[in-house]
Scaffold this motif. Structure first.
Motif, short mmCIF file in Angstrom:
data_model
loop_
_atom_site.label_atom_id
_atom_site.label_comp_id
_atom_site.label_asym_id
_atom_site.label_seq_id
_atom_site.Cartn_x
_atom_site.Cartn_y
_atom_site.Cartn_z
N LYS A 116 0.85 -1.21 0.00
CA LYS A 116 0.00 0.00 0.00
C LYS A 116 0.88 1.25 0.00
CE LYS A 116 -3.87 2.23 2.21
NZ LYS A 116 -3.60 2.97 3.47
N LYS A 117 1.94 1.21 0.83
CA LYS A 117 2.87 2.35 0.91
C LYS A 117 3.56 2.59 -0.41
CE LYS A 117 4.74 3.99 5.13
NZ LYS A 117 5.69 3.79 6.20
N SER A 118 4.00 1.49 -1.04
CA SER A 118 4.76 1.69 -2.27
C SER A 118 3.83 2.18 -3.37
CB SER A 118 5.50 0.42 -2.67
OG SER A 118 4.60 -0.50 -3.21
N GLU A 119 2.54 1.79 -3.31
CA GLU A 119 1.56 2.28 -4.30
C GLU A 119 1.37 3.79 -4.11
OE1 GLU A 119 0.36 0.82 -6.85
OE2 GLU A 119 -0.88 2.55 -7.39
N ILE A 120 1.21 4.23 -2.84
CA ILE A 120 1.06 5.67 -2.58
C ILE A 120 2.29 6.42 -3.08
CG2 ILE A 120 0.93 7.45 -0.77
CD1 ILE A 120 -0.89 5.72 0.80
N SER A 121 3.50 5.89 -2.80
CA SER A 121 4.68 6.67 -3.20
C SER A 121 4.82 6.70 -4.72
CB SER A 121 5.94 6.21 -2.47
OG SER A 121 6.30 4.95 -2.90
N LYS A 122 4.33 5.66 -5.40
CA LYS A 122 4.36 5.69 -6.88
C LYS A 122 3.42 6.77 -7.41
CE LYS A 122 4.38 1.28 -8.32
NZ LYS A 122 3.58 0.17 -8.86
N LYS A 153 2.38 9.40 -5.78
CA LYS A 153 2.94 10.72 -5.41
C LYS A 153 4.01 11.13 -6.43
CE LYS A 153 2.59 11.25 -0.40
NZ LYS A 153 3.36 11.36 0.85
N GLN A 154 4.86 10.18 -6.80
CA GLN A 154 5.96 10.50 -7.72
C GLN A 154 5.41 10.93 -9.09
OE1 GLN A 154 8.91 11.02 -6.47
NE2 GLN A 154 9.34 11.87 -8.49
N GLN A 155 4.35 10.24 -9.54
CA GLN A 155 3.74 10.62 -10.84
C GLN A 155 3.18 12.02 -10.78
OE1 GLN A 155 0.89 7.48 -11.31
NE2 GLN A 155 2.33 6.13 -12.36
N LEU A 156 2.50 12.31 -9.66
CA LEU A 156 1.88 13.64 -9.49
C LEU A 156 2.96 14.72 -9.40
CD1 LEU A 156 -0.89 15.00 -9.19
CD2 LEU A 156 -0.76 14.57 -6.72
N ARG A 157 4.07 14.42 -8.73
CA ARG A 157 5.20 15.37 -8.65
C ARG A 157 5.70 15.73 -10.05
NH1 ARG A 157 7.38 12.12 -4.25
NH2 ARG A 157 6.64 13.28 -2.44
N THR A 158 5.91 14.70 -10.87
CA THR A 158 6.44 14.93 -12.22
C THR A 158 5.46 15.77 -13.02
OG1 THR A 158 7.45 12.77 -12.07
CG2 THR A 158 7.36 13.74 -14.26
N GLU A 159 4.18 15.36 -12.96
CA GLU A 159 3.13 16.05 -13.73
C GLU A 159 3.02 17.52 -13.32
OE1 GLU A 159 -1.54 15.61 -13.32
OE2 GLU A 159 -0.53 13.67 -13.50
N LYS A 160 3.00 17.77 -12.00
CA LYS A 160 2.78 19.14 -11.53
C LYS A 160 4.03 20.01 -11.70
CE LYS A 160 -1.42 19.31 -10.78
NZ LYS A 160 -2.26 20.23 -11.55
N THR A 161 5.21 19.39 -11.65
CA THR A 161 6.44 20.16 -11.90
C THR A 161 6.41 20.66 -13.34
OG1 THR A 161 7.65 18.78 -10.35
CG2 THR A 161 8.97 20.06 -11.89
N MET A 213 -3.72 26.22 -10.50
CA MET A 213 -3.49 24.99 -11.27
C MET A 213 -2.83 23.88 -10.44
SD MET A 213 0.06 25.33 -11.73
CE MET A 213 0.35 24.03 -12.86
N GLN A 214 -2.40 24.20 -9.23
CA GLN A 214 -1.79 23.17 -8.38
C GLN A 214 -2.82 22.42 -7.54
OE1 GLN A 214 1.42 26.18 -7.03
NE2 GLN A 214 2.32 24.19 -6.66
N LEU A 215 -4.08 22.88 -7.58
CA LEU A 215 -5.13 22.16 -6.84
C LEU A 215 -5.52 20.90 -7.59
CD1 LEU A 215 -7.78 24.64 -5.39
CD2 LEU A 215 -5.91 23.42 -4.27
N VAL A 216 -5.60 19.78 -6.87
CA VAL A 216 -6.02 18.52 -7.49
C VAL A 216 -7.15 17.94 -6.64
CG1 VAL A 216 -3.73 18.02 -8.48
CG2 VAL A 216 -4.29 17.15 -6.20
N PRO A 217 -7.96 17.01 -7.20
CA PRO A 217 -9.07 16.47 -6.42
C PRO A 217 -8.59 15.78 -5.14
CG PRO A 217 -9.29 15.89 -8.74
CD PRO A 217 -7.95 16.55 -8.60
N ARG A 218 -7.48 15.05 -5.20
CA ARG A 218 -7.02 14.33 -4.02
C ARG A 218 -5.52 14.08 -4.10
NH1 ARG A 218 -10.44 13.85 0.40
NH2 ARG A 218 -10.23 11.85 1.40
N VAL A 219 -4.77 14.56 -3.12
CA VAL A 219 -3.35 14.20 -3.02
C VAL A 219 -3.29 12.91 -2.22
CG1 VAL A 219 -1.11 14.86 -2.06
CG2 VAL A 219 -2.60 16.62 -3.04
N PRO A 220 -2.62 11.88 -2.72
CA PRO A 220 -2.51 10.65 -1.92
C PRO A 220 -1.73 10.95 -0.65
CG PRO A 220 -1.13 10.52 -3.91
CD PRO A 220 -1.88 11.81 -3.99
N MET A 221 -2.28 10.56 0.50
CA MET A 221 -1.64 10.94 1.77
C MET A 221 -1.18 9.73 2.58
SD MET A 221 -1.56 14.18 1.83
CE MET A 221 -1.48 14.90 3.46
#
Ligand SMILES: Nc1nc2c(c(=O)[nH]1)N(C=O)[C@@H](CNc1ccc(C(=O)N[C@@H](CCC(=O)O)C(=O)O)cc1)CN2
Ligand SMILES: Nc1ncnc2c1ncn2[C@@H]1O[C@H](COP(=O)(O)OP(=O)(O)OP(=O)(O)O)[C@@H](O)[C@H]1O
Length: 211
Positions: free
Chosen positions: A4-10, A12-20, A180-188
Motif C-alpha cells: 500500500k505504501k509503495s503504491e502511494i509513493s508511486k 505521489k511521484q507521478q503527481l510530482r512529475t506532472e505538476k512540476t 493549477m496546483q489544486l487537485v481532487p485528491r493528493v494521496p496521503m
C-alpha cells in the motif's frame, strides 16, 4: 515498504512529475501576476487577523513567489521566520530574518538564513509562529499536500507536536499555490501534515481536514 505504501509513493511521484512540468509551463509574467495576487490575499488575511509572527519560505524553481509577502510583512512590523534545512537529518532549523541581506544560498540553492554561532545558541528560544506558509507541488481541499518528497515540513510539524506546549496556540498551516496546483485528491500517508487553509489567486479556502 508495504505494497500500500509503495503504491502511494508511486502515485505521489507521478503527481510530482506532472505538476512540476505544468508549473514550469507558466510564463514568468503569469507567475509574477498570480504570485502577487496570492500574496495580496495572504497579507490582507494577516492584517484582518492581527497576526504578528509568521513562518514563510523563499521561493525557488517555478514556485509561487513569496517575496512580495515577505517584504510587506517586514514593512508591517511582523516577525518573519525562515527555515534552514539540515539535509543529513531531514530537519529544518527556524530563524528570525529581518532583511534579504540576512540570507545566503543553502542546500538545494534555496535562499536560507545565514546562521551565526550566537543564533545557534538561541534556537531553542524561538517561539512558534502564529502561521506557517507552506510551499508545495500540489494541494487538495481536504488539506492534503505534496512536496518534493523529503518530508521536511512533516518532520517540522511532528517535532513541534512532540515539543508540545499545551498552553500555546498551534500554528495555522497555510498552503500557498497557483490555482493549477489544486487537485481532487493528493494521496496521503499517515505522517503527512495537513493544511488548515489554502490561498490561491482565486482566494482563500478553509480545508475540511482529512475528510
Ligand atoms: N522554497 C522552498 N523552500 C523549502 C522547501 C520548498 O519546498 N520550497 N522545502 C520543502 O520541503 C524544503 C527543501 N526541500 C527540498 C526537498 C527536495 C529537493 C530536491 O531537489 N529534490 C529532488 C528530488 C530527488 C531528491 O530527493 O534528491 C528534485 O526535486 O529534483 C529540494 C528541496 C525547505 N525549504
Ligand atoms: N515525522 C517524520 N519522521 C521521520 N520521517 C518522516 C516524517 N515525516 C515524513 N517522513 C519521511 O519523509 C519522506 C518524505 O515524505 P513525503 O513523500 O510525504 O514528502 P513530501 O511531504 O512530499 O515532501 P516535503 O515535506 O519535503 O516537501 C518519507 O520517506 C517519510 O517516511
Amino acid at each position: 515498504m508495504s505494497s500500500k505504501k509503495s503504491e502511494i509513493s508511486k502515485v505521489k511521484q507521478q503527481l510530482r512529475t506532472e505538476k512540476t512540468i505544468a508549473r514550469n509551463e507558466l510564463s514568468s509574467d503569469q507567475r509574477s501576476k498570480l504570485s502577487s495576487e496570492v500574496c495580496h490575499y495572504a497579507l490582507e488575511w494577516l492584517e484582518t487577523k492581527g497576526i504578528t509572527s509568521l513562518m514563510a519560505y523563499v521561493s525557488f524553481r517555478s514556485e509561487l513567489d513569496t517575496r512580495p509577502l515577505i517584504t510587506q510583512a517586514w514593512k508591517d512590523q511582523r516577525k518573519v521566520l525562515l527555515p534552514r534545512v539540515i539535509p543529513a537529518s531531514g530537519e529544518m532549523s527556524i530563524h528570525a530574518v529581518n532583511a534579504w541581506s540576512d540570507l545566503e544560498p543553502g542546500a538545494y540553492g534555496i535562499q536560507e538564513p545565514i546562521v551565526s554561532s550566537r543564533d545557534l545558541l538561541e534556537i531553542e528560544e524561538i517561539k512558534l509562529p502564529a502561521v506557517v506558509f507552506v510551499p508545495g507541488l500540489a494541494f487538495d481541499l481536504q488539506g492534503g499536500r505534496l512536496g518534493y518528497g523529503r518530508g521536511y515540513y512533516d518532520r517540522l510539524r511532528a517535532s513541534w507536536e512532540k515539543a508540545g506546549d499545551v498552553s500555546a496556540q498551534p500554528p495555522i498551516w497555510i498552503g500557498l499555490a497557483y490555482g493549477m496546483q489544486l487537485v481532487p485528491r493528493v494521496p496521503m500517508d499517515e505522517h503527512d501534515a495537513l493544511m488548515d487553509m489554502l490561498i490561491t489567486e482565486n482566494g482563500i479556502v478553509h480545508c475540511r481536514k482529512g475528510e
